[in-house]
Design a protein around this motif. Structure first.
Motif, PDB file in Angstrom:
ATOM      1  N   ASN A  80       0.815  -1.223   0.000  1.00 43.13           N
ATOM      2  CA  ASN A  80       0.000   0.000   0.000  1.00 43.13           C
ATOM      3  C   ASN A  80       0.849   1.273   0.000  1.00 43.13           C
ATOM      4  N   SER A  81       2.073   1.183  -0.514  1.00 43.75           N
ATOM      5  CA  SER A  81       2.922   2.374  -0.574  1.00 43.75           C
ATOM      6  C   SER A  81       2.713   3.157  -1.869  1.00 43.75           C
ATOM      7  N   VAL A  82       2.052   2.517  -2.848  1.00 45.98           N
ATOM      8  CA  VAL A  82       1.740   3.186  -4.123  1.00 45.98           C
ATOM      9  C   VAL A  82       0.303   2.861  -4.510  1.00 45.98           C
ATOM     10  N   GLN A  83      -0.460   3.898  -4.805  1.00 42.68           N
ATOM     11  CA  GLN A  83      -1.826   3.740  -5.299  1.00 42.68           C
ATOM     12  C   GLN A  83      -1.973   4.492  -6.615  1.00 42.68           C
ATOM     13  N   VAL A  84      -2.686   3.890  -7.551  1.00 46.71           N
ATOM     14  CA  VAL A  84      -2.927   4.505  -8.856  1.00 46.71           C
ATOM     15  C   VAL A  84      -4.394   4.329  -9.195  1.00 46.71           C
ATOM     16  N   ARG A  85      -5.006   5.368  -9.727  1.00 45.81           N
ATOM     17  CA  ARG A  85      -6.381   5.215 -10.207  1.00 45.81           C
ATOM     18  C   ARG A  85      -6.596   6.063 -11.452  1.00 45.81           C
ATOM     19  N   LEU A  86      -7.440   5.569 -12.324  1.00 39.87           N
ATOM     20  CA  LEU A  86      -7.786   6.280 -13.557  1.00 39.87           C
ATOM     21  C   LEU A  86      -9.244   6.687 -13.477  1.00 39.87           C
ATOM     22  N   SER A  87      -9.496   7.985 -13.668  1.00 38.85           N
ATOM     23  CA  SER A  87     -10.863   8.505 -13.655  1.00 38.85           C
ATOM     24  C   SER A  87     -11.194   9.118 -15.003  1.00 38.85           C
ATOM     25  N   ARG A  88     -12.478   9.136 -15.328  1.00 37.54           N
ATOM     26  CA  ARG A  88     -12.942   9.751 -16.581  1.00 37.54           C
ATOM     27  C   ARG A  88     -14.225  10.531 -16.296  1.00 37.54           C
ATOM     28  N   TYR A  89     -14.231  11.783 -16.735  1.00 39.80           N
ATOM     29  CA  TYR A  89     -15.416  12.615 -16.541  1.00 39.80           C
ATOM     30  C   TYR A  89     -15.441  13.703 -17.609  1.00 39.80           C
ATOM     31  N   GLN A  90     -16.567  14.356 -17.736  1.00 41.37           N
ATOM     32  CA  GLN A  90     -16.714  15.420 -18.732  1.00 41.37           C
ATOM     33  C   GLN A  90     -16.837  16.779 -18.060  1.00 41.37           C
TER      34      GLN A  90
END
Length: 220
Positions: A80-90
């Motif tokens: 849990n030392s690195v977190q990545v997330r991809l979000s998409r919105y307009q």
């Protein structure tokens, strides 16, 4: 018996007519992510229990976080030392610009909420992102927040990366290199005509077959 056969034939022919149309317009994911042995990758629509356990929160809480932030996927390494997330919105800007290349330098600064020089341009798999780094502190200690933003397909795509103070930044870099934003499919006029003809043929075929079946029933 003949009526049943006609119904079956009608169904088969209808499927044969409509499938090409569906195939042409079938939408693919507009992103891809490379699997990594060092990360657990989770999608909001699937099981989030393992990722939630590593992050030390409840699965329901993680699902809410994903929903509220338009998350397409999230990834966390084993400690849990690195977190990545991809979000998409307009946004109004993304709808109008369609692609980040359409924005001037002034608008780019407004887009990321930073002055020129406070962000850098970085390419990830041929997609240009604007990157903003910030050092933050919370209950878990000091960490680096990296935000990568771009506009493509009329949407804002945001890669949010959180790197713990003791983590190796290269771990995050290697994972981010496996993220790809895919451009929207543009259909040619010929493809659109093909779909139109297939759909028209489908409805004409259905009408002809229904009339034939009704006629057979009346005669019987």
């Amino acid at each position: 018996m003949k009526i049943k056969i006609k119904i079956i034939v009608t169904f088969i022919l209808a499927v044969l007519c409509i499938v090409p149309a569906i195939a042409v317009f079938a939408s693919e994911n507009d992103f891809s992510v490379k699997e990594s042995d060092g990360f657990v990758i989770a999608y909001p629509s699937s099981d989030l229990s393992e990722a939630a356990s590593i992050m030390g929160i409840k699965e329901k809480e993680l699902k809410t976080l994903c929903r509220d932030n338009d998350v397409l996927f999230l990834a966390v390494n084993r400690d849990n030392s690195v977190q990545v997330r991809l979000s998409r919105y307009q946004t109004a800007v993304s709808k109008k610009a369609e692609d980040i290349s359409a924005l001037s330098d002034t608008l780019l600064g407004d887009f990321v909420g930073a002055e020129d020089g406070e962000y850098i341009k970085e390419k990830i798999n041929s997609t240009t992102f604007l990157r903003v780094d910030e050092t933050l502190v919370d209950d878990g200690g000091k960490y680096t927040s990296r935000q990568y933003l771009t506009i493509k397909n009329g949407y804002v795509y945001q890669i949010s990366v959180y790197i713990g103070d003791k983590a190796d930044p290269k771990t995050a870099d290697d994972f981010i290199d496996g993220i790809r934003i895919i451009g929207a499919t543009i259909y040619s006029p010929k493809q659109k005509i093909l779909v139109g003809l297939a759909i028209s043929a489908f409805f004409i075929l259905i009408i002809i077959m229904i009339r034939g079946i009704i006629k057979d029933i009346k005669e019987k």
